[in-house]
Motif scaffolding. Structure first.
Motif, PDB file in Angstrom:
ATOM      1  N   ASP A  65      39.693 -42.370  95.167  1.00 56.45           N
ATOM      2  CA  ASP A  65      39.541 -41.069  94.507  1.00 56.45           C
ATOM      3  C   ASP A  65      38.089 -40.664  94.366  1.00 56.45           C
ATOM      4  OD1 ASP A  65      42.418 -40.607  93.919  1.00 56.45           O
ATOM      5  OD2 ASP A  65      42.159 -42.415  92.717  1.00 56.45           O
ATOM      6  N   GLN A  66      37.280 -41.054  95.336  1.00 58.86           N
ATOM      7  CA  GLN A  66      35.891 -40.612  95.385  1.00 58.86           C
ATOM      8  C   GLN A  66      35.796 -39.414  96.333  1.00 58.86           C
ATOM      9  OE1 GLN A  66      34.331 -44.398  96.722  1.00 58.86           O
ATOM     10  NE2 GLN A  66      33.425 -44.808  94.715  1.00 58.86           N
ATOM     11  N   VAL A  67      35.093 -38.378  95.889  1.00 59.86           N
ATOM     12  CA  VAL A  67      34.963 -37.162  96.688  1.00 59.86           C
ATOM     13  C   VAL A  67      34.149 -37.444  97.944  1.00 59.86           C
ATOM     14  CG1 VAL A  67      34.025 -34.826  96.729  1.00 59.86           C
ATOM     15  CG2 VAL A  67      35.200 -35.669  94.689  1.00 59.86           C
ATOM     16  N   GLN A  68      34.645 -36.972  99.078  1.00 57.84           N
ATOM     17  CA  GLN A  68      33.945 -37.165 100.345  1.00 57.84           C
ATOM     18  C   GLN A  68      33.316 -35.856 100.830  1.00 57.84           C
ATOM     19  OE1 GLN A  68      37.492 -39.015 102.239  1.00 57.84           O
ATOM     20  NE2 GLN A  68      36.170 -40.767 102.645  1.00 57.84           N
ATOM     21  N   GLN A  69      34.132 -34.957 101.395  1.00 56.53           N
ATOM     22  CA  GLN A  69      33.582 -33.723 101.954  1.00 56.53           C
ATOM     23  C   GLN A  69      34.186 -32.493 101.288  1.00 56.53           C
ATOM     24  OE1 GLN A  69      34.353 -34.345 106.289  1.00 56.53           O
ATOM     25  NE2 GLN A  69      32.150 -33.986 106.497  1.00 56.53           N
ATOM     26  N   PRO A  70      33.385 -31.438 101.132  1.00 53.92           N
ATOM     27  CA  PRO A  70      33.948 -30.161 100.671  1.00 53.92           C
ATOM     28  C   PRO A  70      34.718 -29.499 101.805  1.00 53.92           C
ATOM     29  CG  PRO A  70      31.617 -29.921 101.121  1.00 53.92           C
ATOM     30  CD  PRO A  70      31.926 -31.375 101.317  1.00 53.92           C
ATOM     31  N   LEU A  71      35.689 -28.668 101.431  1.00 52.23           N
ATOM     32  CA  LEU A  71      36.530 -27.956 102.382  1.00 52.23           C
ATOM     33  C   LEU A  71      36.266 -26.454 102.292  1.00 52.23           C
ATOM     34  CD1 LEU A  71      39.788 -30.048 101.847  1.00 52.23           C
ATOM     35  CD2 LEU A  71      38.230 -30.149 103.809  1.00 52.23           C
ATOM     36  N   PRO A  72      36.787 -25.662 103.236  1.00 53.93           N
ATOM     37  CA  PRO A  72      36.442 -24.233 103.262  1.00 53.93           C
ATOM     38  C   PRO A  72      36.698 -23.495 101.955  1.00 53.93           C
ATOM     39  CG  PRO A  72      37.470 -24.836 105.324  1.00 53.93           C
ATOM     40  CD  PRO A  72      37.575 -26.038 104.437  1.00 53.93           C
ATOM     41  N   GLN A  73      37.755 -23.853 101.237  1.00 52.42           N
ATOM     42  CA  GLN A  73      38.030 -23.127 100.000  1.00 52.42           C
ATOM     43  C   GLN A  73      36.988 -23.425  98.925  1.00 52.42           C
ATOM     44  OE1 GLN A  73      42.180 -23.639  98.902  1.00 52.42           O
ATOM     45  NE2 GLN A  73      42.791 -22.039 100.321  1.00 52.42           N
ATOM     46  N   PHE A  74      36.295 -24.544  99.026  1.00 52.55           N
ATOM     47  CA  PHE A  74      35.196 -24.807  98.097  1.00 52.55           C
ATOM     48  C   PHE A  74      34.064 -23.810  98.340  1.00 52.55           C
ATOM     49  CE2 PHE A  74      30.996 -26.771  97.550  1.00 52.55           C
ATOM     50  CZ  PHE A  74      31.006 -26.974  96.177  1.00 52.55           C
ATOM     51  N   PHE A  75      33.685 -23.634  99.589  1.00 53.68           N
ATOM     52  CA  PHE A  75      32.570 -22.719  99.891  1.00 53.68           C
ATOM     53  C   PHE A  75      32.961 -21.271  99.616  1.00 53.68           C
ATOM     54  CE2 PHE A  75      31.716 -26.433 102.631  1.00 53.68           C
ATOM     55  CZ  PHE A  75      30.487 -26.790 102.107  1.00 53.68           C
ATOM     56  N   ALA A  76      34.210 -20.900  99.938  1.00 52.04           N
ATOM     57  CA  ALA A  76      34.664 -19.548  99.615  1.00 52.04           C
ATOM     58  C   ALA A  76      34.669 -19.335  98.107  1.00 52.04           C
ATOM     59  CB  ALA A  76      36.060 -19.315 100.199  1.00 52.04           C
ATOM     60  N   SER A  77      35.052 -20.360  97.361  1.00 53.96           N
ATOM     61  CA  SER A  77      35.042 -20.270  95.895  1.00 53.96           C
ATOM     62  C   SER A  77      33.635 -20.004  95.389  1.00 53.96           C
ATOM     63  CB  SER A  77      35.587 -21.558  95.277  1.00 53.96           C
ATOM     64  OG  SER A  77      36.926 -21.794  95.648  1.00 53.96           O
ATOM     65  N   GLN A  78      32.674 -20.733  95.911  1.00 53.49           N
ATOM     66  CA  GLN A  78      31.291 -20.538  95.471  1.00 53.49           C
ATOM     67  C   GLN A  78      30.800 -19.128  95.770  1.00 53.49           C
ATOM     68  OE1 GLN A  78      29.005 -23.781  97.284  1.00 53.49           O
ATOM     69  NE2 GLN A  78      28.833 -24.706  95.249  1.00 53.49           N
ATOM     70  N   LEU A  79      31.116 -18.604  96.951  1.00 53.78           N
ATOM     71  CA  LEU A  79      30.696 -17.239  97.282  1.00 53.78           C
ATOM     72  C   LEU A  79      31.293 -16.231  96.301  1.00 53.78           C
ATOM     73  CD1 LEU A  79      30.864 -17.059 101.193  1.00 53.78           C
ATOM     74  CD2 LEU A  79      28.864 -17.306  99.742  1.00 53.78           C
ATOM     75  N   ILE A  80      32.559 -16.453  95.937  1.00 51.11           N
ATOM     76  CA  ILE A  80      33.235 -15.515  95.039  1.00 51.11           C
ATOM     77  C   ILE A  80      32.688 -15.627  93.621  1.00 51.11           C
ATOM     78  CG2 ILE A  80      35.452 -15.001  93.943  1.00 51.11           C
ATOM     79  CD1 ILE A  80      36.679 -16.048  96.712  1.00 51.11           C
ATOM     80  N   THR A  81      32.596 -16.836  93.104  1.00 50.45           N
ATOM     81  CA  THR A  81      32.289 -17.035  91.683  1.00 50.45           C
ATOM     82  C   THR A  81      30.802 -17.005  91.356  1.00 50.45           C
ATOM     83  OG1 THR A  81      32.213 -19.454  91.929  1.00 50.45           O
ATOM     84  CG2 THR A  81      34.365 -18.457  91.413  1.00 50.45           C
ATOM     85  N   SER A  82      29.951 -17.221  92.363  1.00 47.60           N
ATOM     86  CA  SER A  82      28.522 -17.326  92.075  1.00 47.60           C
ATOM     87  C   SER A  82      27.662 -16.313  92.805  1.00 47.60           C
ATOM     88  CB  SER A  82      28.028 -18.745  92.420  1.00 47.60           C
ATOM     89  OG  SER A  82      28.752 -19.716  91.692  1.00 47.60           O
ATOM     90  N   GLU A  83      28.204 -15.666  93.848  1.00 51.29           N
ATOM     91  CA  GLU A  83      27.441 -14.682  94.607  1.00 51.29           C
ATOM     92  C   GLU A  83      28.009 -13.273  94.424  1.00 51.29           C
ATOM     93  OE1 GLU A  83      24.653 -15.246  96.172  1.00 51.29           O
ATOM     94  OE2 GLU A  83      24.656 -17.430  95.941  1.00 51.29           O
ATOM     95  N   TRP A  84      29.285 -13.125  94.729  1.00 49.40           N
ATOM     96  CA  TRP A  84      29.917 -11.810  94.573  1.00 49.40           C
ATOM     97  C   TRP A  84      29.940 -11.405  93.098  1.00 49.40           C
ATOM     98  CZ3 TRP A  84      35.607 -10.667  93.744  1.00 49.40           C
ATOM     99  CH2 TRP A  84      35.903  -9.329  93.990  1.00 49.40           C
ATOM    100  N   VAL A  85      30.330 -12.337  92.270  1.00 50.76           N
ATOM    101  CA  VAL A  85      30.421 -12.116  90.829  1.00 50.76           C
ATOM    102  C   VAL A  85      29.143 -12.596  90.166  1.00 50.76           C
ATOM    103  CG1 VAL A  85      31.576 -13.037  88.772  1.00 50.76           C
ATOM    104  CG2 VAL A  85      32.933 -12.189  90.684  1.00 50.76           C
TER     105      VAL A  85
END
Length: 726
Positions: free
Chosen positions: A562-582
């Motif tokens: 249960d150790q995080v390895q790689q981010p997936l596309p929805q992580f990057f899309a989330s960041q664009l929405i929550t931290s850039e667009w908004v």
């Protein structure tokens, strides 16, 4: 990154403007379609997961990586009711029966912090399977054991509803899987039993999946007005009739007590059946039964209207999966200290336990935004009037505790069209319309502070690239449907759980999933939605998904520890929405309509755009290029119809882009085994996990824009533009 990737997103100032297409943003003040506050509107959901994963995923560094996606408020999902289980939100509590069984009420005492909570199977279950249980558990109606029995929910009887039992008929259905000739049924009643009931057959194809394409019709001798209980054998017709679905529709109870005794009135109301037998009778009087009686998923399939939530300590099926304990949930940091949406068990719970749960949270000073009543009542095939009466009973109990609590539901499954049920006496078949009518008839619409539903719009295992074109219409249309059903205009609409489809697959790891997420959120907010919750917030391991491919609902891949390895596309899309667009924070944003004139020649919009006026005065556009292979150059124009003026980005514009140049998923390597190597192995085994290369991040640029600036949108990308207009 490759030089070609950098070139593809550079701003191009063109000599021939007609070479580019246009994104028009309507900034007329009166045309704003919505407003929202990010900390209250953009959330994520946490469900029941593997017990061993909870502590690692709520610890560092996993927790910080999860929070960096930018989602704000959290919805605590209640998974237990999907599996026909009673939820012990607090492992400590009291049983209604001194023997240590019955109806459980969690303790309100702030003792040892609650770390995990569990679901308990219901021994009076009447479902073989439904839209929540999958293939776990079995019905007591065809389990071959007359010492067990199905029993309906006592809270749907006159003693608790104050309405005649006939106002809330209870029912069980047998599915023979294909038409069989039958003319005799034997009902082995337990207590209480039905004194008035009808045995009916369905004239259409499937009464569960197509409730309006057929009718329930009583057998010639199927109406019973003086039932005596015991083993009742009924000759339904003179000659065998070919039928597939048979229903017993119960409207009056004997109100005799079940096997748990007379001390609790809940034991002495409703209906109970030990076993069902169905077939033909020969002249010698023998019933030749067609039903398969086994305590497993191969039994003849049954469905039921409700289940008595009576159970005992031995009914805990496993501790391998758990809901987060409330103390762990609130103290871990995953809620960011913000008020959270909290569920109460309603379909398989009691009002006393719901009140105790909220009292516990208030005692611990844990902030609550909203309370969601029950989980996916449509997936449990509950009729709207039954949900309505439980809703009002629970609302009465909770509002006695605190009149200011904001209650809502019904937390529908992810559907794209109106939910239809068997028509009532007035011919009304819309679940939502009938629920609204029920609340209105009781003068209780004010008790519905919000309307909640889930959003899994695409059909699992059948995703093509063209599926992306459907999202804006799907989410917009279903919201319009609820309004057309009579839901008042002022009632907030919350999507309390959402992702691509109800079944995971490697599509979730492809750039496709990030584009879908941006389109979904932009469409929902533009259409007037009030709150949404991404699912699943915490990272999840790969699951056996569609077409035997591995998949995950989470934003990261994780290893077996249960150790995080790689981010997936929805992580990057989330960041664009929550931290850039908004603009992150608790200030209001205004939503305005935007439209691009880029299509594929068949009417599909290749470019979609969603516009915000942020609190900092910047205009922000979330733009999705859904063209799989080609970039598109666009000119961005802002129009105010009130003043008849046009404006354009001027000065420094921030651009953030995420597309195939930033992320590329390399699928897992799998092999097929004709026969399993080990007990219960799946036929497809993963030999090498999939991985991403490159795996982000999004590309950020700052450019100087003027009126004639044109912007290049890379193929298959999400881009956020942010700046001021002249």
């Amino acid at each position: 990154m490759p030089q070609s990737g950098v070139i593809s997103i550079l701003i191009l100032i063109l000599c021939l403007p007609l070479a580019a297409q246009t994104i028009d943003v309507d900034i007329t003040p009166s045309h704003s379609t919505n407003h929202f506050i990010p900390t209250e509107t953009l959330g994520a959901g946490i469900d029941r997961i593997a017990t061993k994963a909870i502590d690692p995923l709520l610890a560092e560094p996993a927790l910080s990586k999860t929070l960096s996606a930018g989602w704000q408020t959290v919805s605590y999902r209640q998974n237990t009711e999907l599996l026909v289980e009673a939820w012990h939100w607090n492992p400590e509590g009291t049983w209604s029966d001194p023997k240590g069984e019955g109806y459980f009420t969690g303790s309100v005492n702030l003792g040892k912090p609650i770390h995990f909570s569990y679901g308990y199977a219901l021994p009076h279950r009447g479902f073989t399977r439904n839209d929540g249980t999958g293939n776990a558990g079995f019905s007591r109606l065809t389990d071959g054991d007359e010492t067990t029995y199905w029993k309906s929910n006592p809270y749907l009887t006159k003693k608790f509803t104050g309405e005649p039992d006939a106002a809330h008929p209870q029912w069980v259905i047998l599915d023979l899987w294909q038409a069989q000739k039958i003319e005799t049924i034997r009902i082995a009643w337990a207590a209480p039993y039905a004194t008035q009931y009808a045995v009916q057959f369905w004239t259409g194809d499937d009464p569960i999946k197509a409730a309006t394409k057929g009718v329930w019709q009583s057998f010639p001798h199927g109406n019973i007005t003086a039932g005596q209980g015991g083993n009742e054998t009924i000759r339904l017709s003179a000659e065998p009739m070919p039928v597939r679905f048979v229903r017993i529709w119960m409207t009056e109870s004997s109100n005799t007590c079940d096997s748990h005794g007379r001390t609790d009135p809940r034991n002495c109301v409703g209906y109970a059946i030990k076993e069902l037998y169905l077939g033909t009778t020969t002249p010698d009087g023998l019933l030749h039964d067609l039903i398969r009686h086994t305590p497993d998923q191969e039994q003849t399939t049954t469905f039921c209207s409700s289940v008595d939530p009576w159970h005992g300590p031995a009914d805990l099926p496993t501790r391998k999966q758990a809901q987060l304990g409330f103390d762990t949930f609130y103290r871990s940091g995953v809620t960011r200290g913000l008020p959270a949406m909290i569920p109460v068990a309603l379909i398989y719970g009691t009002p006393e336990d719901a009140v105790a749960e909220i009292a516990y949270l208030k005692k611990g000073n844990y902030p609550i935004s909203y309370i969601e009543m029950g989980e996916e009542s449509d997936g449990q095939y509950m009729l709207p009037e039954d949900y309505g009466t439980l809703y009002l009973q629970w609302a009465d109990a909770l509002h006695r505790l605190d009149p200011t609590l904001k209650l809502g539901g019904p937390s529908f499954q992810g559907v794209n069209k109106d939910i239809e049920v068997w028509p009532d006496a007035n011919g009304q078949s819309s679940w939502v319309r009938r629920f609204v009518i029920y609340l209105e008839a009781h003068h209780r619409m004010a008790d519905l502070s919000f309307f909640s539903f889930e959003h899994y719009p695409l059909e699992p295992c059948k995703l093509s690239w063209a599926s992306l074109y459907d999202e804006p219409e799907l989410v917009t249309r279903i919201m319009q449907t609820w309004r057309e059903d009579g839901l008042p205009a002022g009632t907030p609409l919350f999507i309390t759980e959402s992702n691509l489809a109800s079944g995971a697959s490697e599509t979730y790891m492809d750039i496709f999933s990030g584009l879908w997420l941006a389109d979904y959120i932009g469409s929902f907010l533009t259409a007037g939605g009030n709150g949404l919750y991404y699912f699943h917030y915490l990272p999840l391991p790969m699951e056996h998904g569609c077409n035997d491919s591995p998949g995950t609902f989470g934003m990261f891949t994780v290893n077996n520890n249960d150790q995080v390895q790689q981010p997936l596309p929805q992580f990057f899309a989330s960041q664009l929405i929550t931290s850039e667009w908004v603009q992150p924070g608790s200030a209001a944003h205004q939503v305005f309509p935007a439209r691009a004139d880029v299509d594929d020649g068949a009417g599909h919009a290749l470019v979609t755009a969603y516009a915000l006026e942020r609190p900092d005065g910047q205009w922000s556009l979330l733009v999705v290029n859904r063209d799989q292979y080609f970039e598109h150059k666009v000119h961005i124009r802002f129009r105010d119809d009130a003043t008849r003026k046009e404006s354009y980005y001027e000065g420094e514009v921030s651009m953030s882009t995420f597309g195939r140049d930033q992320f590329n998923w390399h699928p897992a390597r799998t092999v097929f085994l004709a026969h399993a190597e080990h007990h219960y192995d799946t036929p497809v085994q993963t030999e090498k996990d999939g991985h991403a290369d490159p795996d982000g991040p999004a590309l950020s640029l700052r450019v100087s824009a003027v009126k004639d600036t044109h912007f290049a949108l890379p193929a298959a990308s999400v881009t956020v533009f942010r700046g001021r207009i002249q």
